[in-house]
Structure formats: structure tokens, C-alpha cells
Design an enzyme around this catalytic site. Structure first.
Site, PDB file in Angstrom:
ATOM      1  N   THR A  13       0.843  -1.196   0.000  1.00 53.67           N
ATOM      2  CA  THR A  13       0.000   0.000   0.000  1.00 53.67           C
ATOM      3  C   THR A  13       0.882   1.252   0.000  1.00 53.67           C
ATOM      4  OG1 THR A  13      -0.189   0.190   2.422  1.00 53.67           O
ATOM      5  CG2 THR A  13      -1.766  -1.259   1.295  1.00 53.67           C
ATOM      6  N   GLY A  14       0.362   2.298  -0.612  1.00 53.91           N
ATOM      7  CA  GLY A  14       1.121   3.543  -0.692  1.00 53.91           C
ATOM      8  C   GLY A  14       2.429   3.388  -1.436  1.00 53.91           C
ATOM      9  N   GLY A  18       8.107   7.088  -3.131  1.00 56.98           N
ATOM     10  CA  GLY A  18       8.792   6.979  -1.852  1.00 56.98           C
ATOM     11  C   GLY A  18       9.185   5.574  -1.439  1.00 56.98           C
ATOM     12  N   GLY A  20       7.365   3.105  -0.264  1.00 57.12           N
ATOM     13  CA  GLY A  20       6.502   2.055  -0.803  1.00 57.12           C
ATOM     14  C   GLY A  20       6.918   1.635  -2.198  1.00 57.12           C
ATOM     15  N   TYR A 156       1.299  11.454  15.187  1.00 61.18           N
ATOM     16  CA  TYR A 156       2.019  10.535  14.306  1.00 61.18           C
ATOM     17  C   TYR A 156       2.748   9.474  15.132  1.00 61.18           C
ATOM     18  CZ  TYR A 156       5.562   8.938  10.945  1.00 61.18           C
ATOM     19  OH  TYR A 156       6.380   8.179  10.153  1.00 61.18           O
TER      20      TYR A 156
END
Length: 264
Positions: A13-14, A18, A20, A156
Site C-alpha cells: 500500500t502507498g 517513496g 513504498g 504521528y
């Protein structure tokens, strides 16, 4: 080392950019068929096309994992060409400028939804098939802020602690099933976006004009024993290992990968 991923299918996912993207590329290089996920079809398709041009197998899944409907769309696309054996929950958001007094509860809820509940959505959709087949890998990508939080971006840090906890709890649920669950707590990651940010900040502080000049000074603010900010491939290599049979006895743990970070 042959990680024995040929014939396995992985959803990252994602992965339209970057870290991922680096993970998807590494898994594909090891022979896994990867499903590249993102919300932007153009960017996601470009990554999958590049992987195929390099000789890998790659499809795409488009959807917003922050919603049940979007997670369902991603699941449907991911299993279109076969079941998923490896789920890498990498998608997430962060806000380095956030502070306690400036971060309303709504921002906490959004962060938790994207960084934690989105992972749960995909686990609940893809895990039954892994259990039925008696083999699978679930890997959460978290951050060292989950066990070493700072005053900034507290929401976060809290979501990363939750991701680590999720990985261990899931391992207990999956005992004796052939499916393992782990988390990778990453330190700094030199993604293209991070590179642009650090170079800009370094120039503003008078650290120099080039990355070679700026990186040592940036590392000095958050030092580690290796002496550089990690490249995405340095994390992707570990994820690829965890995804294969050789890592079958690693379960229910969070691997802290930060170059030997320490406080000054």
C-alpha cells in the site's frame, strides 16, 4: 541470496512513490508479482509500468484506504490476478510541523484512521485467504517515533506505537497458522520529498549548496552510528527478507532500523 519469492503475490500500500515504491521494486526484483497501490492512477500506473519494463510483474490497485469503500476497491483489484500472499501496510501520512497545542482532536482522528485503521481494513480483507492457504506475511511499516516520541507530531508517534502493537497482537491471533506478522520501525528515510526538504533547509541554514555538504550536518542533528540518512532501498531490503520463507521464525516483533540512532 534467493529469497524464494517467485510465485508469490504482494500488495504494497502507498507504493506510487517513496519508500513504498522502493519496496514494490525490491519485491518484484526478487520475483514476486507486485500490486502497486495509490490514489493517483497516473503515478501508480507509471511505477507499475517501470517495474514491468525492468522485467518484473506488476499490476495496480487504486483506492483511498481511509474509507471502507476505497479499501474494498483496492482488495478487488489486488486479487484480480490471484490471491495476495504478502501484505505490506506502508501507506500513511505525517505532519512534521504539528505540535500539541496546535493539533486538534480531528487531526488525531484523521491520522489514526489513515495510519492504523486503513491497515486494519486491508488485514481483515486479505488475511482470511492467507490463513486458508496456510502461508502469508503481514508487514507493518512504522517509525521509530512509535517507541521514541518527541514533542512534535505527537499524533504521528502515537499511530506508530499502535502499528507496532497491532503487529504483535496479530501474530498472537495467527499462531500456528503459517502466517507471520511483524513491523519495521524506520528511522529517517531519504525519499525524493525528504531530500528536497532537507536540501532546502540546509541551504537556508548555510550548511552548503550540495547534498554532500548538507547531509553530514543534517545527520548531526539526529545522529546515528552509520552516519547517513537511510536510503529507501536499505529498508526495502529488510522488508523483502521478512516477506520470504527464510524469515519464517521472525514473528510478532518490531524491528527498529535507524542506523544506531542516539541522542546528543
Amino acid at each position: 541470496m534467493d529469497l524464494q519469492l517467485v510465485g508469490r503475490r504482494a500488495l504494497v500500500t502507498g507504493s506510487s512513490s517513496g519508500l513504498g515504491e522502493a519496496i514494490a521494486r525490491r519485491l518484484a526484483a526478487e520475483g514476486a508479482a507486485v500490486v502497486v497501490h495509490g490514489r493517483d492512477r497516473t503515478r501508480t500506473a507509471a511505477v507499475a509500468r517501470s517495474i514491468r519494463e525492468d522485467g518484473g510483474i506488476a499490476g495496480i490497485a487504486i483506492g483511498d484506504l481511509a474509507t471502507d469503500a476505497g479499501a474494498g476497491e483496492v482488495q478487488a483489484a489486488a486479487v484480480e490476478d490471484g490471491p495476495i500472499d504478502i501484505l505490506v501496510n506502508n501507506a500513511g501520512i505525517y505532519d512534521p510541523a504539528a505540535r500539541w497545542g496546535e493539533t486538534p482532536p480531528e487531526a488525531w482522528a484523521e491520522m489514526y484512521n489513515v495510519n492504523v485503521i486503513a491497515s486494519v481494513r486491508m488485514v481483515q480483507r486479505l488475511l482470511p485467504g492467507m490463513r486458508e492457504r496456510g502461508w502469508g506475511r503481514v508487514i507493518q511499516i512504522s517509525s521509530v517515533t512509535g517507541h521514541r516520541p518527541t514533542a512534535s507530531q505527537p499524533h504521528y508517534a502515537a499511530t506508530n506505537a499502535a502499528r507496532n502493537n497491532l503487529a504483535t497482537s496479530l501474530a498472537r491471533e495467527l499462531k500456528h497458522s503459517g502466517v507471520t506478522s511483524n513491523a519495521v520501525a524506520a528511522g529517517g528515510i531519504l525519499t525524493p520529498a525528504a531530500l528536497d526538504f532537507v536540501v532546502g533547509a540546509g541551504k537556508a541554514r548555510g550548511w552548503g549548496e550540495t547534498w554532500a555538504e548538507i547531509e553530514p550536518k543534517a545527520v548531526a542533528l539526529a545522529p546515528n552510528d552509520v552516519g547517513h540518512i537511510a536510503r529507501p532501498d536499505e529498508y526495502a531490503n529488510l522488508v523483502a527478507f521478512l516477506a520470504g520463507p527464510a524469515a519464517g521464525y521472525i514473528n510478532g516483533t518490531t524491528l527498529h532500523i535507524d542506523g544506531g540512532s542516539y541522542d546528543v
